[in-house]
Design an enzyme around this catalytic site. Structure first.
Site, PDB file in Angstrom:
ATOM      1  N   GLU A  14      50.675  36.261  30.931  1.00  0.00           N
ATOM      2  CA  GLU A  14      50.042  35.997  32.234  1.00  0.00           C
ATOM      3  C   GLU A  14      48.555  35.702  32.016  1.00  0.00           C
ATOM      4  O   GLU A  14      47.818  36.572  31.556  1.00  0.00           O
ATOM      5  CB  GLU A  14      50.258  37.216  33.151  1.00  0.00           C
ATOM      6  CG  GLU A  14      49.453  37.194  34.427  1.00  0.00           C
ATOM      7  CD  GLU A  14      49.546  35.888  35.189  1.00  0.00           C
ATOM      8  OE1 GLU A  14      50.658  35.506  35.585  1.00  0.00           O
ATOM      9  OE2 GLU A  14      48.486  35.239  35.361  1.00  0.00           O
ATOM     10  N   LYS A  15      48.143  34.497  32.367  1.00  0.00           N
ATOM     11  CA  LYS A  15      46.795  34.026  32.023  1.00  0.00           C
ATOM     12  C   LYS A  15      45.657  34.692  32.784  1.00  0.00           C
ATOM     13  O   LYS A  15      44.500  34.524  32.434  1.00  0.00           O
ATOM     14  CB  LYS A  15      46.710  32.508  32.181  1.00  0.00           C
ATOM     15  CG  LYS A  15      46.887  32.009  33.605  1.00  0.00           C
ATOM     16  CD  LYS A  15      46.737  30.496  33.649  1.00  0.00           C
ATOM     17  CE  LYS A  15      46.996  29.915  35.006  1.00  0.00           C
ATOM     18  NZ  LYS A  15      48.440  29.836  35.316  1.00  0.00           N
ATOM     19  N   HIS A  16      45.937  35.433  33.851  1.00  0.00           N
ATOM     20  CA  HIS A  16      44.863  36.055  34.624  1.00  0.00           C
ATOM     21  C   HIS A  16      44.429  37.429  34.124  1.00  0.00           C
ATOM     22  O   HIS A  16      43.411  37.948  34.554  1.00  0.00           O
ATOM     23  CB  HIS A  16      45.290  36.209  36.089  1.00  0.00           C
ATOM     24  CG  HIS A  16      45.408  34.923  36.805  1.00  0.00           C
ATOM     25  ND1 HIS A  16      46.577  34.202  36.845  1.00  0.00           N
ATOM     26  CD2 HIS A  16      44.496  34.203  37.498  1.00  0.00           C
ATOM     27  CE1 HIS A  16      46.381  33.105  37.532  1.00  0.00           C
ATOM     28  NE2 HIS A  16      45.123  33.073  37.944  1.00  0.00           N
ATOM     29  N   HIS A  44      42.883  30.087  31.207  1.00  0.00           N
ATOM     30  CA  HIS A  44      42.950  29.933  32.660  1.00  0.00           C
ATOM     31  C   HIS A  44      42.186  28.658  33.035  1.00  0.00           C
ATOM     32  O   HIS A  44      41.190  28.334  32.387  1.00  0.00           O
ATOM     33  CB  HIS A  44      42.299  31.148  33.326  1.00  0.00           C
ATOM     34  CG  HIS A  44      42.382  31.132  34.812  1.00  0.00           C
ATOM     35  ND1 HIS A  44      41.472  30.471  35.598  1.00  0.00           N
ATOM     36  CD2 HIS A  44      43.295  31.676  35.653  1.00  0.00           C
ATOM     37  CE1 HIS A  44      41.824  30.624  36.867  1.00  0.00           C
ATOM     38  NE2 HIS A  44      42.918  31.353  36.925  1.00  0.00           N
ATOM     39  N   HIS A  50      39.437  26.142  41.125  1.00  0.00           N
ATOM     40  CA  HIS A  50      40.270  27.220  40.585  1.00  0.00           C
ATOM     41  C   HIS A  50      39.617  27.800  39.331  1.00  0.00           C
ATOM     42  O   HIS A  50      39.629  27.165  38.283  1.00  0.00           O
ATOM     43  CB  HIS A  50      41.669  26.647  40.258  1.00  0.00           C
ATOM     44  CG  HIS A  50      42.633  27.676  39.763  1.00  0.00           C
ATOM     45  ND1 HIS A  50      43.800  27.321  39.126  1.00  0.00           N
ATOM     46  CD2 HIS A  50      42.617  29.039  39.810  1.00  0.00           C
ATOM     47  CE1 HIS A  50      44.469  28.426  38.802  1.00  0.00           C
ATOM     48  NE2 HIS A  50      43.776  29.478  39.205  1.00  0.00           N
ATOM     49  N   CYS A 102      40.350  35.893  40.309  1.00  0.00           N
ATOM     50  CA  CYS A 102      40.562  34.434  40.383  1.00  0.00           C
ATOM     51  C   CYS A 102      40.437  34.025  41.845  1.00  0.00           C
ATOM     52  O   CYS A 102      41.006  34.689  42.722  1.00  0.00           O
ATOM     53  CB  CYS A 102      41.957  34.089  39.849  1.00  0.00           C
ATOM     54  SG  CYS A 102      42.458  32.394  40.243  1.00  0.00           S
ATOM     55  N   HIS A 105      44.189  33.291  42.800  1.00  0.00           N
ATOM     56  CA  HIS A 105      45.289  34.219  42.507  1.00  0.00           C
ATOM     57  C   HIS A 105      44.910  35.696  42.551  1.00  0.00           C
ATOM     58  O   HIS A 105      45.699  36.545  42.125  1.00  0.00           O
ATOM     59  CB  HIS A 105      45.912  33.855  41.162  1.00  0.00           C
ATOM     60  CG  HIS A 105      46.446  32.464  41.137  1.00  0.00           C
ATOM     61  ND1 HIS A 105      45.841  31.428  40.455  1.00  0.00           N
ATOM     62  CD2 HIS A 105      47.515  31.927  41.768  1.00  0.00           C
ATOM     63  CE1 HIS A 105      46.528  30.306  40.651  1.00  0.00           C
ATOM     64  NE2 HIS A 105      47.543  30.588  41.441  1.00  0.00           N
TER      65      HIS A 105
END
Ligand SMILES: [Fe+2]
Length: 117
Positions: A14-16, A44, A50, A102, A105
């Protein structure tokens, strides 16, 4: 409520999710380096639309009901990677908590335990 909306997952998938890299055992009140970043495994996006807006670092000491804010690291989009190295010192054993935000997100968390002797 906030604890229910902060997301926790494996940073490798999960990139966050922020990562915390530092030593795991340290002398009381001795400075040590902590590296916090989003994108250690998966980058990310970093655009005006974004991007990661900030990273927060906290410590939650063992047997203490209160959480201490260590620092906030704020990033502009496109040029700044959400990646910082900082120096901290801890008087007693606890768990470091990194929080990333983010703009699309939301909030993501990771933790790392540091034993102080
Ligand atoms: Fe995102």
């Amino acid at each position: 409520m906030l604890g229910e909306v902060i997301k926790i997952q494996d940073f490798k998938n999960e990139k966050h999710v922020p990562t915390i890299d530092c030593i795991e055992k340290v002398k009381a009140n001795e400075e040590f380096e902590v590296e916090i970043q989003v994108g250690k495994e998966i980058k990310h996006p970093n655009t005006v639309e974004h991007h990661i807006v900030w990273l927060d670092l906290f410590v939650h000491y063992d047997n203490d009901p209160n959480t201490v804010h260590i620092g906030r690291y704020i990033f502009g989009p496109t040029l700044a990677e959400p990646h910082v190295k900082t120096k901290i010192k801890l008087p007693k054993t606890g768990t470091l908590i990194a929080l990333s935000y983010c703009n699309i997100h939301g909030l993501w968390e990771n933790t790392k335990r540091v034993e102080v002797f």
